[in-house]
Motif scaffolding. Structure first.
Motif, PDB file in Angstrom:
ATOM      1  N   LEU A 158       0.858  -1.180   0.000  1.00 24.17           N
ATOM      2  CA  LEU A 158       0.000   0.000   0.000  1.00 24.17           C
ATOM      3  C   LEU A 158       0.894   1.230   0.000  1.00 24.17           C
ATOM      4  N   CYS A 159       0.601   2.183  -0.870  1.00 22.89           N
ATOM      5  CA  CYS A 159       1.398   3.406  -0.980  1.00 22.89           C
ATOM      6  C   CYS A 159       0.488   4.623  -0.929  1.00 22.89           C
ATOM      7  N   ALA A 160       1.060   5.759  -0.547  1.00 19.72           N
ATOM      8  CA  ALA A 160       0.290   7.003  -0.435  1.00 19.72           C
ATOM      9  C   ALA A 160       0.978   8.117  -1.197  1.00 19.72           C
ATOM     10  N   LEU A 161       0.184   9.022  -1.748  1.00 24.11           N
ATOM     11  CA  LEU A 161       0.705  10.258  -2.331  1.00 24.11           C
ATOM     12  C   LEU A 161       1.053  11.209  -1.190  1.00 24.11           C
ATOM     13  N   VAL A 162       2.250  11.792  -1.206  1.00 22.67           N
ATOM     14  CA  VAL A 162       2.629  12.678  -0.099  1.00 22.67           C
ATOM     15  C   VAL A 162       3.084  14.065  -0.552  1.00 22.67           C
ATOM     16  N   GLU A 163       3.483  14.213  -1.814  1.00 23.40           N
ATOM     17  CA  GLU A 163       3.894  15.536  -2.303  1.00 23.40           C
ATOM     18  C   GLU A 163       3.736  15.574  -3.814  1.00 23.40           C
ATOM     19  N   VAL A 164       3.234  16.697  -4.338  1.00 25.26           N
ATOM     20  CA  VAL A 164       2.990  16.823  -5.775  1.00 25.26           C
ATOM     21  C   VAL A 164       3.429  18.207  -6.235  1.00 25.26           C
ATOM     22  N   GLN A 165       4.292  18.244  -7.230  1.00 24.06           N
ATOM     23  CA  GLN A 165       4.677  19.498  -7.882  1.00 24.06           C
ATOM     24  C   GLN A 165       4.368  19.337  -9.373  1.00 24.06           C
ATOM     25  N   PRO A 166       3.199  19.838  -9.814  1.00 27.93           N
ATOM     26  CA  PRO A 166       2.809  19.636 -11.209  1.00 27.93           C
ATOM     27  C   PRO A 166       3.448  20.615 -12.195  1.00 27.93           C
ATOM     28  N   GLU A 167       4.206  21.568 -11.681  1.00 28.87           N
ATOM     29  CA  GLU A 167       4.799  22.599 -12.540  1.00 28.87           C
ATOM     30  C   GLU A 167       6.186  22.184 -13.028  1.00 28.87           C
ATOM     31  N   THR A 168       6.450  22.445 -14.299  1.00 25.79           N
ATOM     32  CA  THR A 168       7.800  22.340 -14.829  1.00 25.79           C
ATOM     33  C   THR A 168       8.554  23.619 -14.487  1.00 25.79           C
ATOM     34  N   ARG A 169       9.777  23.475 -13.993  1.00 28.42           N
ATOM     35  CA  ARG A 169      10.579  24.658 -13.692  1.00 28.42           C
ATOM     36  C   ARG A 169      11.436  24.984 -14.905  1.00 28.42           C
ATOM     37  N   SER A 170      11.254  26.187 -15.435  1.00 33.04           N
ATOM     38  CA  SER A 170      12.001  26.600 -16.619  1.00 33.04           C
ATOM     39  C   SER A 170      13.467  26.842 -16.283  1.00 33.04           C
ATOM     40  N   ALA A 171      14.292  26.680 -17.278  1.00 38.01           N
ATOM     41  CA  ALA A 171      15.716  26.907 -17.089  1.00 38.01           C
ATOM     42  C   ALA A 171      16.007  28.402 -16.931  1.00 38.01           C
ATOM     43  N   THR A 172      16.965  28.741 -16.097  1.00 39.92           N
ATOM     44  CA  THR A 172      17.433  30.113 -15.908  1.00 39.92           C
ATOM     45  C   THR A 172      18.940  30.146 -16.120  1.00 39.92           C
ATOM     46  N   LYS A 173      19.528  31.304 -15.928  1.00 40.68           N
ATOM     47  CA  LYS A 173      20.980  31.424 -16.083  1.00 40.68           C
ATOM     48  C   LYS A 173      21.726  30.636 -15.022  1.00 40.68           C
ATOM     49  N   THR A 174      21.080  30.427 -13.890  1.00 37.79           N
ATOM     50  CA  THR A 174      21.757  29.765 -12.771  1.00 37.79           C
ATOM     51  C   THR A 174      21.247  28.354 -12.470  1.00 37.79           C
ATOM     52  N   SER A 175      20.140  27.937 -13.101  1.00 37.50           N
ATOM     53  CA  SER A 175      19.592  26.608 -12.811  1.00 37.50           C
ATOM     54  C   SER A 175      19.013  25.973 -14.072  1.00 37.50           C
ATOM     55  N   ALA A 176      19.078  24.668 -14.127  1.00 38.80           N
ATOM     56  CA  ALA A 176      18.558  23.918 -15.268  1.00 38.80           C
ATOM     57  C   ALA A 176      17.050  23.734 -15.142  1.00 38.80           C
ATOM     58  N   ALA A 177      16.411  23.388 -16.248  1.00 35.13           N
ATOM     59  CA  ALA A 177      14.985  23.086 -16.228  1.00 35.13           C
ATOM     60  C   ALA A 177      14.746  21.823 -15.398  1.00 35.13           C
ATOM     61  N   GLU A 178      13.592  21.780 -14.742  1.00 36.59           N
ATOM     62  CA  GLU A 178      13.263  20.632 -13.893  1.00 36.59           C
ATOM     63  C   GLU A 178      11.863  20.124 -14.212  1.00 36.59           C
ATOM     64  N   SER A 179      11.691  18.823 -14.105  1.00 38.43           N
ATOM     65  CA  SER A 179      10.413  18.196 -14.426  1.00 38.43           C
ATOM     66  C   SER A 179       9.440  18.294 -13.254  1.00 38.43           C
ATOM     67  N   PRO A 180       8.145  18.199 -13.526  1.00 40.68           N
ATOM     68  CA  PRO A 180       7.186  18.027 -12.432  1.00 40.68           C
ATOM     69  C   PRO A 180       7.427  16.692 -11.763  1.00 40.68           C
ATOM     70  N   TYR A 181       6.986  16.562 -10.524  1.00 43.42           N
ATOM     71  CA  TYR A 181       7.229  15.313  -9.802  1.00 43.42           C
ATOM     72  C   TYR A 181       6.062  14.986  -8.882  1.00 43.42           C
ATOM     73  N   VAL A 182       6.004  13.717  -8.510  1.00 38.12           N
ATOM     74  CA  VAL A 182       5.069  13.219  -7.505  1.00 38.12           C
ATOM     75  C   VAL A 182       5.871  12.347  -6.553  1.00 38.12           C
ATOM     76  N   ILE A 183       5.730  12.587  -5.267  1.00 33.33           N
ATOM     77  CA  ILE A 183       6.414  11.758  -4.279  1.00 33.33           C
ATOM     78  C   ILE A 183       5.388  10.851  -3.617  1.00 33.33           C
ATOM     79  N   ILE A 184       5.699   9.571  -3.584  1.00 33.88           N
ATOM     80  CA  ILE A 184       4.844   8.601  -2.908  1.00 33.88           C
ATOM     81  C   ILE A 184       5.613   8.002  -1.733  1.00 33.88           C
ATOM     82  N   GLN A 185       4.887   7.425  -0.804  1.00 34.30           N
ATOM     83  CA  GLN A 185       5.525   6.776   0.345  1.00 34.30           C
ATOM     84  C   GLN A 185       4.952   5.376   0.502  1.00 34.30           C
ATOM     85  N   ALA A 186       5.853   4.404   0.583  1.00 31.75           N
ATOM     86  CA  ALA A 186       5.421   3.028   0.830  1.00 31.75           C
ATOM     87  C   ALA A 186       5.003   2.894   2.288  1.00 31.75           C
ATOM     88  N   LEU A 187       3.828   2.357   2.519  1.00 32.80           N
ATOM     89  CA  LEU A 187       3.331   2.161   3.880  1.00 32.80           C
ATOM     90  C   LEU A 187       3.561   0.740   4.370  1.00 32.80           C
TER      91      LEU A 187
END
Length: 362
Positions: A158-187
């Protein structure tokens, strides 16, 4: 009516393949309809050969490592089938009967509209297989099909959703682009193979690989390769420091997916963690963002499904969803992670917008 391919239920794989090649020559490339399950089909994409009057597959369920149940639209009879292993990337096909196939003995059950296939050997964890068989109705109309399915996982946690970032982070001069993510936790302790993440807005499915997980372990699912692909190394073994993207965590497991341009919706979505074989929903979350005083909400039917399966408390309206807010950098976080022994459906009150603008795995 069609000629019955399985005149002799004891035919070996070689003889069956000859029949299939003959059938392929007869149809000469004619395209037949493929019927997709609406409920319990283990995997999308199977091939079927039959006339318009032929029975169709309604549902398919993997009961255990040696049992598959298939439901049809009509009362049918079935001969023994064959189960063969699919190679990586190989699709189910009527002319792809592999070597060392497993015989699947067919038994009609219920009102005659269902068939239980009992495999003579187990279809094990981590493998992808296809069931080849033919059924016919009382008038002789037949359906020949190649149905893909995943090997049964007896240790699905059994697993649970614990954190969700649906936004893609665009690349800047100081950081690379980042994908959206979902964090799950195994119970619970177990293996993740057979669990999938479903994003309803874009109808996208992310299938988790065979990974051993301990109770309490967090797993980050990165849903696009927006970062340098060389940094997107999934951590499927014991080493948790292989991933090098900005949203990767040294403290828990990171898995990467790149299944196409569609992904989780940045504004409105309903996401489910579910058992791929049975389609049972383990956990659910729905959220929305209001732009210019409006929200394009089209997810009531999906949320009602989660409510019916006791994975979300609802209601199945925009009022029952989490308001994501306007920030593109703050993820949604679960207020308190449930425990397996005291599981209850989540609601919007179980989620909040993070107070931090950073990935919590850092």
């Amino acid at each position: 009516m069609k000629r019955h391919i399985f005149k002799n239920p004891e035919l070996g794989p070689g003889e069956i393949l000859k029949y299939l090649l003959l059938a392929a020559a007869i149809v000469a490339g004619t395209l037949f309809s493929v019927f997709h399950s609406s409920c319990q089909l283990t995997s999308q994409g199977f091939q079927a050969l039959g006339a318009e009057e032929s029975p169709c597959i309604l549902n398919a369920s993997v009961i255990d490592s040696r049992t598959i149940k298939v439901d049809f639209t009509k009362k049918v009879t079935a001969q023994s089938g064959l189960v063969s292993r699919l190679e990586d990337g190989q699709e189910a096909s009527l002319d792809a009967i592999g070597e060392n196939s497993i015989k699947a003995n067919a038994i009609s059950c219920g009102d005659g509209k269902s068939v239980i296939y009992n495999l003579e050997e187990s279809a094990g964890l981590g493998g992808r297989y296809q069931l080849f068989s033919q059924i016919k109705d009382s008038r002789g109309n037949s359906l020949t099909f190649a149905l893909p399915f995943d090997g049964y996982n007896e240790r699905l946690p059994l697993c649970a959703l614990v954190e969700v970032q649906p936004e893609t982070r665009s690349a800047t001069k100081t950081s690379a682009a980042e994908s959206p993510y979902v964090i799950i936790q195994a119970l619970q302790d177990g293996n993740l193979f057979g669990i999938e993440l479903y994003c309803a807005q874009n109808d996208v499915v992310y299938k988790l690989p065979p990974v051993e997980a301990k109770a309490g372990e967090k797993i980050a699912l990165h849903l696009k390769h927006t970062a340098d692909p060389s940094a997107c190394e999934s951590e499927t073994g014991s080493k948790l420091n292989l991933a090098k993207t900005g949203r990767a965590s040294p403290s828990w497991r990171d898995l990467y997916f790149d299944i196409g341009p569609k992904s989780i919706s940045a504004t409105n979505d309903a996401i489910f963690l579910r058992d791929r074989n049975t389609q049972k929903i383990m956990d659910a979350l729905t959220y929305y963002t209001i732009k210019n005083g409006k929200s394009s909400w089209k997810l009531s039917s999906e949320i009602q499904m989660a409510i019916d399966k006791k994975a979300w408390q609802g209601p199945a309206t925009i009022e029952g969803a989490v308001q994501k807010g306007s920030s593109k950098v703050k993820p949604l976080m679960r207020v308190q992670v449930p425990i397996a022994q005291n599981w209850r459906p989540a609601s919007k009150d179980d989620w909040k917008i993070s107070d931090k603008n950073v990935y919590t795995g850092k």
